[in-house]
Write a protein that holds these residues in place. Sequence first.
Motif, PDB file in Angstrom:
ATOM      1  N   ILE A  53       0.840  -1.201   0.000  1.00 21.73           N
ATOM      2  CA  ILE A  53       0.000   0.000   0.000  1.00 21.73           C
ATOM      3  C   ILE A  53       0.875   1.250   0.000  1.00 21.73           C
ATOM      4  O   ILE A  53       0.632   2.189  -0.756  1.00 21.73           O
ATOM      5  CB  ILE A  53      -0.951   0.016   1.206  1.00 21.73           C
ATOM      6  CG1 ILE A  53      -1.926  -1.148   1.129  1.00 21.73           C
ATOM      7  CG2 ILE A  53      -1.707   1.336   1.276  1.00 21.73           C
ATOM      8  CD1 ILE A  53      -2.767  -1.322   2.375  1.00 21.73           C
ATOM      9  N   LEU A  54       1.892   1.254   0.833  1.00 22.50           N
ATOM     10  CA  LEU A  54       2.794   2.402   0.908  1.00 22.50           C
ATOM     11  C   LEU A  54       3.418   2.677  -0.459  1.00 22.50           C
ATOM     12  O   LEU A  54       3.485   3.821  -0.902  1.00 22.50           O
ATOM     13  CB  LEU A  54       3.856   2.150   1.966  1.00 22.50           C
ATOM     14  CG  LEU A  54       4.622   3.347   2.482  1.00 22.50           C
ATOM     15  CD1 LEU A  54       3.700   4.386   3.082  1.00 22.50           C
ATOM     16  CD2 LEU A  54       5.643   2.904   3.516  1.00 22.50           C
ATOM     17  N   TRP A  55       3.843   1.633  -1.144  1.00 17.50           N
ATOM     18  CA  TRP A  55       4.438   1.771  -2.475  1.00 17.50           C
ATOM     19  C   TRP A  55       3.418   2.346  -3.460  1.00 17.50           C
ATOM     20  O   TRP A  55       3.742   3.202  -4.279  1.00 17.50           O
ATOM     21  CB  TRP A  55       4.974   0.427  -2.951  1.00 17.50           C
ATOM     22  CG  TRP A  55       5.660   0.459  -4.278  1.00 17.50           C
ATOM     23  CD1 TRP A  55       5.188  -0.040  -5.450  1.00 17.50           C
ATOM     24  CD2 TRP A  55       6.946   1.028  -4.593  1.00 17.50           C
ATOM     25  NE1 TRP A  55       6.093   0.170  -6.464  1.00 17.50           N
ATOM     26  CE2 TRP A  55       7.181   0.819  -5.955  1.00 17.50           C
ATOM     27  CE3 TRP A  55       7.913   1.686  -3.825  1.00 17.50           C
ATOM     28  CZ2 TRP A  55       8.341   1.250  -6.587  1.00 17.50           C
ATOM     29  CZ3 TRP A  55       9.066   2.109  -4.465  1.00 17.50           C
ATOM     30  CH2 TRP A  55       9.277   1.895  -5.818  1.00 17.50           C
ATOM     31  N   SER A  56       2.160   1.890  -3.368  1.00 18.50           N
ATOM     32  CA  SER A  56       1.123   2.385  -4.285  1.00 18.50           C
ATOM     33  C   SER A  56       0.827   3.863  -4.056  1.00 18.50           C
ATOM     34  O   SER A  56       0.293   4.534  -4.937  1.00 18.50           O
ATOM     35  CB  SER A  56      -0.161   1.562  -4.154  1.00 18.50           C
ATOM     36  OG  SER A  56      -0.852   1.854  -2.955  1.00 18.50           O
ATOM     37  N   LEU A  57       1.182   4.378  -2.880  1.00 25.17           N
ATOM     38  CA  LEU A  57       0.957   5.784  -2.552  1.00 25.17           C
ATOM     39  C   LEU A  57       2.093   6.705  -2.983  1.00 25.17           C
ATOM     40  O   LEU A  57       1.936   7.918  -2.972  1.00 25.17           O
ATOM     41  CB  LEU A  57       0.761   5.933  -1.042  1.00 25.17           C
ATOM     42  CG  LEU A  57      -0.563   5.428  -0.493  1.00 25.17           C
ATOM     43  CD1 LEU A  57      -0.480   5.253   1.007  1.00 25.17           C
ATOM     44  CD2 LEU A  57      -1.684   6.375  -0.873  1.00 25.17           C
ATOM     45  N   ASN A  64      10.433   6.803  -9.199  1.00 24.51           N
ATOM     46  CA  ASN A  64      11.557   6.868 -10.137  1.00 24.51           C
ATOM     47  C   ASN A  64      12.867   7.167  -9.417  1.00 24.51           C
ATOM     48  O   ASN A  64      13.895   6.554  -9.714  1.00 24.51           O
ATOM     49  CB  ASN A  64      11.292   7.922 -11.215  1.00 24.51           C
ATOM     50  CG  ASN A  64      10.189   7.517 -12.157  1.00 24.51           C
ATOM     51  OD1 ASN A  64       9.870   6.348 -12.294  1.00 24.51           O
ATOM     52  ND2 ASN A  64       9.585   8.498 -12.809  1.00 24.51           N
ATOM     53  N   GLN A  65      12.825   8.096  -8.485  1.00 20.35           N
ATOM     54  CA  GLN A  65      14.039   8.448  -7.745  1.00 20.35           C
ATOM     55  C   GLN A  65      14.517   7.276  -6.884  1.00 20.35           C
ATOM     56  O   GLN A  65      15.708   6.975  -6.835  1.00 20.35           O
ATOM     57  CB  GLN A  65      13.818   9.678  -6.878  1.00 20.35           C
ATOM     58  CG  GLN A  65      15.090  10.127  -6.177  1.00 20.35           C
ATOM     59  CD  GLN A  65      14.939  11.468  -5.491  1.00 20.35           C
ATOM     60  OE1 GLN A  65      14.023  12.230  -5.773  1.00 20.35           O
ATOM     61  NE2 GLN A  65      15.837  11.766  -4.576  1.00 20.35           N
ATOM     62  N   MET A  66      13.593   6.611  -6.211  1.00 19.69           N
ATOM     63  CA  MET A  66      13.968   5.480  -5.357  1.00 19.69           C
ATOM     64  C   MET A  66      14.531   4.333  -6.191  1.00 19.69           C
ATOM     65  O   MET A  66      15.490   3.682  -5.778  1.00 19.69           O
ATOM     66  CB  MET A  66      12.783   5.026  -4.517  1.00 19.69           C
ATOM     67  CG  MET A  66      12.422   6.028  -3.432  1.00 19.69           C
ATOM     68  SD  MET A  66      11.142   5.457  -2.277  1.00 19.69           S
ATOM     69  CE  MET A  66       9.682   5.528  -3.292  1.00 19.69           C
ATOM     70  N   GLY A  71      18.448   0.748  -7.765  1.00 21.27           N
ATOM     71  CA  GLY A  71      18.744  -0.123  -8.900  1.00 21.27           C
ATOM     72  C   GLY A  71      17.577  -0.921  -9.440  1.00 21.27           C
ATOM     73  O   GLY A  71      17.634  -1.418 -10.556  1.00 21.27           O
ATOM     74  N   SER A  72      16.498  -1.075  -8.674  1.00 22.63           N
ATOM     75  CA  SER A  72      15.325  -1.804  -9.183  1.00 22.63           C
ATOM     76  C   SER A  72      14.100  -1.463  -8.336  1.00 22.63           C
ATOM     77  O   SER A  72      14.222  -0.983  -7.207  1.00 22.63           O
ATOM     78  CB  SER A  72      15.566  -3.320  -9.129  1.00 22.63           C
ATOM     79  OG  SER A  72      15.557  -3.785  -7.795  1.00 22.63           O
ATOM     80  N   ALA A  73      12.931  -1.763  -8.894  1.00 24.62           N
ATOM     81  CA  ALA A  73      11.688  -1.516  -8.157  1.00 24.62           C
ATOM     82  C   ALA A  73      11.623  -2.398  -6.907  1.00 24.62           C
ATOM     83  O   ALA A  73      11.203  -1.942  -5.841  1.00 24.62           O
ATOM     84  CB  ALA A  73      10.482  -1.765  -9.049  1.00 24.62           C
ATOM     85  N   ALA A  74      12.049  -3.648  -7.034  1.00 26.93           N
ATOM     86  CA  ALA A  74      12.023  -4.554  -5.880  1.00 26.93           C
ATOM     87  C   ALA A  74      12.935  -4.050  -4.766  1.00 26.93           C
ATOM     88  O   ALA A  74      12.564  -4.072  -3.584  1.00 26.93           O
ATOM     89  CB  ALA A  74      12.423  -5.964  -6.304  1.00 26.93           C
ATOM     90  N   ALA A  78      11.815  -2.710  -1.036  1.00 27.47           N
ATOM     91  CA  ALA A  78      12.439  -3.273   0.173  1.00 27.47           C
ATOM     92  C   ALA A  78      13.054  -2.163   1.022  1.00 27.47           C
ATOM     93  O   ALA A  78      12.953  -2.175   2.253  1.00 27.47           O
ATOM     94  CB  ALA A  78      13.494  -4.306  -0.212  1.00 27.47           C
ATOM     95  N   ASP A  79      13.681  -1.196   0.358  1.00 28.00           N
ATOM     96  CA  ASP A  79      14.280  -0.067   1.064  1.00 28.00           C
ATOM     97  C   ASP A  79      13.200   0.785   1.743  1.00 28.00           C
ATOM     98  O   ASP A  79      13.368   1.248   2.869  1.00 28.00           O
ATOM     99  CB  ASP A  79      15.102   0.767   0.084  1.00 28.00           C
ATOM    100  CG  ASP A  79      15.987   1.780   0.768  1.00 28.00           C
ATOM    101  OD1 ASP A  79      16.732   1.387   1.694  1.00 28.00           O
ATOM    102  OD2 ASP A  79      15.945   2.958   0.379  1.00 28.00           O
ATOM    103  N   LEU A  80      12.071   0.965   1.047  1.00 27.22           N
ATOM    104  CA  LEU A  80      10.948   1.713   1.615  1.00 27.22           C
ATOM    105  C   LEU A  80      10.435   1.017   2.871  1.00 27.22           C
ATOM    106  O   LEU A  80      10.182   1.662   3.894  1.00 27.22           O
ATOM    107  CB  LEU A  80       9.833   1.844   0.581  1.00 27.22           C
ATOM    108  CG  LEU A  80       8.619   2.665   0.964  1.00 27.22           C
ATOM    109  CD1 LEU A  80       8.984   4.131   1.178  1.00 27.22           C
ATOM    110  CD2 LEU A  80       7.545   2.536  -0.105  1.00 27.22           C
TER     111      LEU A  80
END
Length: 135
Positions: A53-57, A64-66, A71-74, A78-80
């Motif tokens: 949910i946090l990622w969808s927000l 894009n910055q993260m 290096g990747s969305a995954a 995970a970092d988030l």
Amino acid sequence: MKKSLAVACLSALMLFVCSADLKATPIPGNGYPTAEAAAEAFIKSLAYKNVDILWSLCAPGNKNQMIKETGSAAAAKADLRKKMLSDDDTEAMSAKMQQILKNPVMKDNAINRVKQLTIRVNGRYYFDFIKLGQK
């Protein structure tokens, strides 16, 4: 996104929240159709420590910055999770958010405060966590 930025962002959002028993499920796609839905999703993401949910927000620019930084969305996701949902303070915050969700008056109050922090991008509502962390 640095740890201090994540903490600052959460602190800024919690200032607005202070004072459904259903587990939060992300809406398919990115963003949410209304500011209220985005605000409720944010509260649920904290209550249930739900990184999906946090990622969808996350506003598209944030994602894009993260992704660029990790290096990747995954890896960004995970970092988030690590930065916003995995420290000692999140247990107490999770419990408080669950209490808020169970009380209709507190829930409405929290949604009304948090929705003020949303941004609209292409007709969908998000949070610009990076900008909020800079306030």
